[in-house]
Write a protein that holds these residues in place. Sequence first.
Motif, short mmCIF file in Angstrom:
data_model
loop_
_atom_site.label_atom_id
_atom_site.label_comp_id
_atom_site.label_asym_id
_atom_site.label_seq_id
_atom_site.Cartn_x
_atom_site.Cartn_y
_atom_site.Cartn_z
N TRP A 37 -1.91 0.99 -4.55
CA TRP A 37 -0.97 -0.13 -4.49
C TRP A 37 0.18 0.09 -5.46
O TRP A 37 -0.02 0.58 -6.58
CB TRP A 37 -1.68 -1.44 -4.82
CG TRP A 37 -2.75 -1.78 -3.83
CD1 TRP A 37 -4.07 -1.43 -3.89
CD2 TRP A 37 -2.59 -2.50 -2.61
NE1 TRP A 37 -4.74 -1.89 -2.79
CE2 TRP A 37 -3.86 -2.56 -1.98
CE3 TRP A 37 -1.51 -3.11 -1.98
CZ2 TRP A 37 -4.08 -3.20 -0.77
CZ3 TRP A 37 -1.70 -3.75 -0.78
CH2 TRP A 37 -2.97 -3.79 -0.18
N ALA A 64 -2.59 4.34 1.87
CA ALA A 64 -3.55 3.25 1.96
C ALA A 64 -4.62 3.41 0.88
O ALA A 64 -5.12 4.50 0.64
CB ALA A 64 -4.20 3.22 3.34
N GLY A 65 -4.94 2.30 0.22
CA GLY A 65 -5.92 2.33 -0.86
C GLY A 65 -5.29 2.38 -2.23
O GLY A 65 -5.94 2.06 -3.22
N PRO A 100 0.83 -1.21 0.00
CA PRO A 100 0.00 0.00 0.00
C PRO A 100 0.87 1.26 0.00
O PRO A 100 1.27 1.76 1.05
CB PRO A 100 -0.81 -0.13 1.29
CG PRO A 100 0.04 -0.97 2.18
CD PRO A 100 0.79 -1.91 1.29
#
Length: 208
Positions: free
Chosen positions: A135, A132-133, A128
């Motif tokens: 990649w 976060a969210g 991540p």
Amino acid sequence: MTAAARPFGLRRYLVAGVLVWLPILAVIWVIRFLVQLMDQTLLLLPLAYRPEALFGFALPGVGALLAFLIVLVTGLLVTNLIGRQLVDYWEELLQRIPLVRSIYSSVKGLAESVFSQDSAFRKVVLIPYPRAGLWSIGFLTAENLGEISTKTGVPSVCVFIPTTPNPTSGFIVIVPRAEVIELSMSADAAMKMIVTLGVVAPQAVRHA
């Protein structure tokens, strides 16, 4: 054919031609660069034994053959007991030189990691990053980070994230092991995806 259709058709033909020639020219450029680089090994030969002196003109590719023979002979020598001892003595000498020691150890460690069949560098992962969210695709390079894992309080790993479209540069990220997703794709498939800006993505792996 209308006037509006002619530019569209011309563009289509040009794009089709570019798609044929661009990969070919890229391969030729890379091969030419490698051949010229390996031809530098001819400088190891005395002037009287170089192609220019023997034949009167340069022979591209002779250096590549010489480089291949040097690497092959070196491999044959260091795989026996005497050759291994000589290499150990040489490395021990280099370890005593401050600046050379750090450079030699780093490059050797990288080479062993890349060319080893059991290397963790061959593991393709998702992490991540940059938040976060989202990649990023990378390569797992080290799993045993004792001090770092102790300081952070969680088992951590080191992941190398190549830049695109030039994967020879990049950066490393220390990631909690629980946040790393290992992928089934090969390192070659991952590199192809990175170089092509994600255009050439590997197909999903089918499990029996």
